[in-house]
Design an enzyme around this catalytic site. Structure first.
Site, PDB file in Angstrom:
ATOM      1  N   ARG A 148       0.715  -0.757   0.149  1.00  0.00           N
ATOM      2  CA  ARG A 148       0.013  -0.124  -0.031  1.00  0.00           C
ATOM      3  C   ARG A 148       1.067   1.387  -0.225  1.00  0.00           C
ATOM      4  NH1 ARG A 148      -2.786  -3.430   4.369  1.00  0.00           N
ATOM      5  NH2 ARG A 148      -4.290  -4.018   3.301  1.00  0.00           N
ATOM      6  N   LYS A 172      -2.799  -2.155   7.723  1.00  0.00           N
ATOM      7  CA  LYS A 172      -3.434  -1.970   8.393  1.00  0.00           C
ATOM      8  C   LYS A 172      -4.003  -2.086   9.628  1.00  0.00           C
ATOM      9  CE  LYS A 172      -6.787   0.056   4.805  1.00  0.00           C
ATOM     10  NZ  LYS A 172      -7.843  -0.364   4.174  1.00  0.00           N
ATOM     11  N   HIS A 242      -2.443   2.876  -5.660  1.00  0.00           N
ATOM     12  CA  HIS A 242      -4.126   1.761  -5.385  1.00  0.00           C
ATOM     13  C   HIS A 242      -3.955   0.339  -6.612  1.00  0.00           C
ATOM     14  CE1 HIS A 242      -6.679  -0.199  -3.536  1.00  0.00           C
ATOM     15  NE2 HIS A 242      -7.878   0.137  -4.802  1.00  0.00           N
ATOM     16  N   ARG A 245      -1.322  -1.333  -6.706  1.00  0.00           N
ATOM     17  CA  ARG A 245      -1.684  -2.397  -6.578  1.00  0.00           C
ATOM     18  C   ARG A 245      -3.027  -3.968  -6.689  1.00  0.00           C
ATOM     19  NH1 ARG A 245      -2.079  -4.250  -0.152  1.00  0.00           N
ATOM     20  NH2 ARG A 245      -4.026  -4.701   0.217  1.00  0.00           N
ATOM     21  N   HIS A 268      -5.304  -8.628   3.480  1.00  0.00           N
ATOM     22  CA  HIS A 268      -6.197  -8.597   3.570  1.00  0.00           C
ATOM     23  C   HIS A 268      -6.781  -9.605   4.704  1.00  0.00           C
ATOM     24  CE1 HIS A 268      -7.124  -7.684  -0.139  1.00  0.00           C
ATOM     25  NE2 HIS A 268      -7.215  -6.761  -0.090  1.00  0.00           N
ATOM     26  N   TYR A 277     -10.999  -8.206  -7.197  1.00  0.00           N
ATOM     27  CA  TYR A 277     -10.130  -8.871  -8.316  1.00  0.00           C
ATOM     28  C   TYR A 277      -9.749  -9.819  -8.846  1.00  0.00           C
ATOM     29  CZ  TYR A 277      -7.088  -5.876  -4.627  1.00  0.00           C
ATOM     30  OH  TYR A 277      -7.062  -4.657  -3.658  1.00  0.00           O
TER      31      TYR A 277
END
Length: 298
Positions: A148, A172, A242, A245, A268, A277
């Site tokens: 990211r 995150k 992004h 990514r 994730h 995706y």
């Protein structure tokens, strides 16, 4: 209210481990709603709000030209605030208990093609010296790891293990993951570090990626860098970190990578986030299927 907002800030920072940007966005959204209440209902106590008042705010936002996506984000902030009030027993029922998000059109992010990536990495001319080597490494690192933008910006020197060809990323909610590095990236690391050591001054020594002035990168610089370089090879409307990514994930899936493996690489927490995706991969699969199956020609 101020004490409650301060406690909410602590909750977001310490318990939820949200980034400073996210925390500020949540607090701003709650603050905007508070202002709306005072102006339109002469009410200051958010703990006594009813859903009709929230609905009035939603209507005013939509009438003011705010997109459904942005409205949903603001309501999500408000939901978090009322969940916090429930958790701390300041209210018994959330006024947003039965709220349904506004409908938003599903937009499919279009990844870069392998041809576009090859062109931007091998055919366009980069500046001489430090910035050119840094910029190319940033693009290649985005594409080969799916990192990211904020993870790249906050990458530390100590996070790189060249002997094991790995990279430690803080994602995150402070969730760490280890990413493998390709030999071509290790070679670029060495070239970059050689140029980095020749900078006149380095203020942010701990950070891996720096500007010419020796300070760590910022969001807008990285976005502009990706947009500028890809504008040379792509006519796509959106050219951002992004999308790189997104491209990383799509190209892996197109070439047979397992969905669970891609999920781990992206950091994730659930497969649902990764499955977006697969839409592009399915498109590629349809092309192959249509060209290869004997019945497709009949």
């Amino acid at each position: 209210m101020e004490n409650s907002k301060a406690a909410f800030r602590d909750y977001l920072q310490l318990e939820k481990n949200y980034s400073p940007l996210t925390v500020n966005a949540y607090l701003n959204d709650v603050g905007f709603f508070e202002t709306f209440l005072i102006v339109n209902f002469e009410q200051e106590n958010l703990q006594e709000v009813n859903y009709s008042q929230i609905r009035s705010w939603i209507v005013s936002l939509v009438d003011g030209g705010i997109s459904n996506v942005s409205v949903n984000r603001k309501i999500s902030s408000l939901k978090s605030y009322y969940k916090f009030l429930l958790k701390t027993k300041q209210i018994e029922v959330s006024p947003l208990l039965k709220h349904k998000s506004l409908k938003v059109p599903k937009t499919l992010q279009i990844p870069f093609s392998e041809k576009e990536l090859n062109e931007v990495l091998t055919q366009i001319k980069y500046p001489e010296g430090f910035e050119g080597i840094r910029d190319k490494l940033i693009i290649d690192l985005f594409y080969t790891t799916g990192i990211r933008r904020t993870e790249l910006i906050h990458l530390k020197m100590a996070n790189i293990d060249q002997s094991n060809s790995t990279l430690k990323v803080l994602g995150k909610r402070n969730k760490e993951r280890i990413l493998p590095l390709l030999p071509i990236i290790i070679n670029q690391f060495n070239s970059y570090l050689s140029e980095r050591s020749c900078l006149e001054q380095i203020k942010d020594e701990a950070f891996f990626f720096l500007t010419l002035k020796g300070v760590k990168l910022n969001d807008s610089l990285v976005y502009r860098l990706i947009n500028d370089y890809f504008s040379n090879v792509s006519e796509k409307v959106k050219k951002s970190p992004h999308i790189l990514r997104h491209t990383f994930a799509t190209h892996l899936l197109n070439n047979g990578a397992d969905l669970n493996s891609v999920k781990e690489l992206l950091g994730h927490s659930s497969l649902a986030s990764t499955q977006i995706y697969t839409h592009n991969s399915l498109s590629e699969l349809k092309k192959v299927y249509g060209a290869a199956h004997p019945r497709s020609q009949k």
